[in-house]
Design a protein around this motif. Structure first.
Motif, PDB file in Angstrom:
ATOM      1  N   HIS A  85      61.960  76.121  27.723  1.00  0.00           N
ATOM      2  CA  HIS A  85      62.884  76.459  26.643  1.00  0.00           C
ATOM      3  C   HIS A  85      64.240  75.769  26.800  1.00  0.00           C
ATOM      4  O   HIS A  85      65.157  76.023  26.015  1.00  0.00           O
ATOM      5  N   PRO A 120      65.556  82.271  30.855  1.00  0.00           N
ATOM      6  CA  PRO A 120      64.525  81.528  30.119  1.00  0.00           C
ATOM      7  C   PRO A 120      63.744  80.572  31.016  1.00  0.00           C
ATOM      8  O   PRO A 120      64.300  79.974  31.944  1.00  0.00           O
ATOM      9  N   HIS A 135      63.949  75.765  22.569  1.00  0.00           N
ATOM     10  CA  HIS A 135      62.927  76.797  22.788  1.00  0.00           C
ATOM     11  C   HIS A 135      61.624  76.439  22.068  1.00  0.00           C
ATOM     12  O   HIS A 135      61.636  75.778  21.026  1.00  0.00           O
ATOM     13  N   PRO A 180      61.961  83.134  24.727  1.00  0.00           N
ATOM     14  CA  PRO A 180      62.920  83.031  25.824  1.00  0.00           C
ATOM     15  C   PRO A 180      63.799  84.272  25.934  1.00  0.00           C
ATOM     16  O   PRO A 180      64.795  84.418  25.216  1.00  0.00           O
TER      17      PRO A 180
END
Length: 462
Positions: free
Chosen positions: A336, A332, A319, A328
């Motif tokens: 990420h 996501p 991320h 995220p």
């Protein structure tokens, strides 16, 4: 606007048509152009001060550089494991460049959803359940790296260490167990701070095999006294396309604590054919899976996909915490999930090819390639100057000189085949013996091409 840019913009349709015509001529003649090119490349030119415009740039490329490009997209390039590019995937790749979507996040575009749809199609193609999520990456090396990175995070979870924050050193020594791992595995271990020397190679089955001995793997796991590890299983080894018993390895997880990563870079495509699907039985039990798409899916470089059952750990590793990107949450964004923030729409060529030819079309490519590999294997076995080093299990023929197969003599054979312009194969070492390998993964390869490859081998080894 710079005059050359303005002129190209005003003539954009003509420029693209010229590029299209040139590409069409090149592809149409691909089967007859030299498969490999030797000789020195041109001397490097100075950077143009003003530029010559797109049309002249195309002419300069065609005159100066194109003659030295290999026929690697063609039907008799059997080096490494190199696919070609199906017609539909080429169209998708051109549109990828023309539409130029940055799919790090949603960004006011549906492109990210197209990637998710394509990942779902691929998951179904390889017989994986919806428990696996995935993303497109550049190739098997990055896909394997992501799988091991998520596995490393899982080790931290088991040992009470947040690796993404504390670093790999906080884990202490990490062991990666495998029988015949691809070289990208140790490269990934180096990148991830696990260390190349932490690879523990497990004994293989006897009888000219590259598959791991599952009993030896169990013994190696038992010796760890409960400390978790990463196991890399191989679904299609590079030299002989041997397969670990994935189902038996997965069953060991009932007694031992390990993350199971399966490198199915090209062997995963066995799932497309009912005749060979049993080779990847148990793939769905993996915690992470690598599949390379510019190999047997025959989409342009670069393209691969990675799958994992632990997206939460994948997000923990990759991320990107930034106010302008957002955290995220929910589904996501892809930035990420992979090492890249900026990502091209690699999914589009694959989407085009899967939409155009479906499961049946890609199954036909796999089954035809396997049949042709077996035909070449039979031909090699019949030549007095050559011998097989291993049975032809799927799409790779591994062979060597019948007498005195030294590195120098085998390399000279590979060079002679390449210089003939008829074929290209790559050197290897199998069982301590220098050899060559011919990998069939191109959608264009036919029986006639296979006969020409065999003739080139016969001439070079005679």
């Amino acid at each position: 606007m710079h005059p050359a840019l303005a002129d190209d913009l005003s003539r954009l349709s003509e420029l693209l048509q010229s590029a299209r015509d040139y590409a069409a001529r090149e592809v149409a003649g691909l089967a007859e152009r030299p498969v490999a090119v030797s000789g020195r490349a041109p001397e490097r030119a100075p950077l143009p001060a003003e530029g010559v415009g797109g049309a002249t740039a195309l002419t300069r490329f065609a005159e100066r550089w194109a003659p030295g490009f290999s026929g690697s997209a063609g039907p008799r390039y059997l080096g490494f494991v190199t696919g070609g590019a199906t017609p539909a995937s080429v169209a998708g790749d051109w549109l990828t460049a023309a539409l130029d979507q940055n799919i790090s996040g949603a960004g006011g575009s549906w492109a990210q959803e197209l990637e998710r749809e394509t990942v779902g199609w691929l998951r179904e193609l390889f017989g994986l359940s919806e428990a696996h999520s995935g993303a497109f990456v550049t190739g098997a090396t990055v896909s394997n790296t992501i799988g091991l990175a998520v596995g490393r995070e899982w080790l931290g979870e088991r040992l009470g260490v947040d690796v993404s924050r504390a670093g790999a050193a906080a884990l202490g020594p990490v062991d990666v167990l495998s029988g015949s791992p691809h070289s990208s595995i140790t490269k990934a271990m180096s990148v991830l701070g696990i260390g190349r020397d932490r690879l523990r190679q497990v004994p293989l089955l006897s009888g000219n095999r590259e598959a791991v001995d599952v009993r030896a793997l169990e013994e190696a796991l038992a010796e760890r006294d409960g400390r978790p590890a990463i196991v890399v299983a191989n679904a299609g080894t590079v030299n002989t396309v041997d397969f670990d018993d994935l189902r038996a390895i997965a069953a060991l997880k009932e007694r031992y604590d390990f993350w199971l990563h399966v490198d199915a870079a090209f062997g995963g495509f066995a799932a497309l054919s009912p005749e060979y699907a049993s080779l990847v039985d148990g793939l769905d039990a993996a915690d992470s899976v690598c599949v390379d798409l510019h190999k047997w899916l025959n989409v342009p470089y670069d393209a691969a996909v990675q799958f994992t059952r632990r997206r939460d750990l994948q997000v923990a590793v990759f991320h990107n915490a930034s106010p302008y990107l957002g955290m995220p949450v929910g589904e996501p964004d892809f930035l990420h999930l992979t090492p890249e923030n900026s990502r091209r729409l690699r999914a589009l060529p694959a989407w085009f090819s899967l939409m155009a030819y479906g499961q049946a079309g890609h199954r036909e490519i796999v089954e035809r390639n396997v049949a042709l590999a077996r035909r070449l294997g039979e031909g090699v076995d019949a030549l007095p100057g050559l011998r097989l080093l291993a049975p032809v299990r799927l799409n790779v023929v591994c062979f060597t000189l019948a007498e005195d197969p030294t590195t120098e003599r085998v390399s000279a054979l590979a060079q002679a085949v390449a210089e003939s312009g008829e074929a290209y194969v790559t050197p290897t070492v199998y069982g301590g013996v220098p050899g060559l390998r011919a990998a069939f993964s191109n959608w264009r390869t036919t029986e006639d091409d296979t006969a020409r490859v065999l003739e080139a081998l016969a001439a070079a080894s005679g």
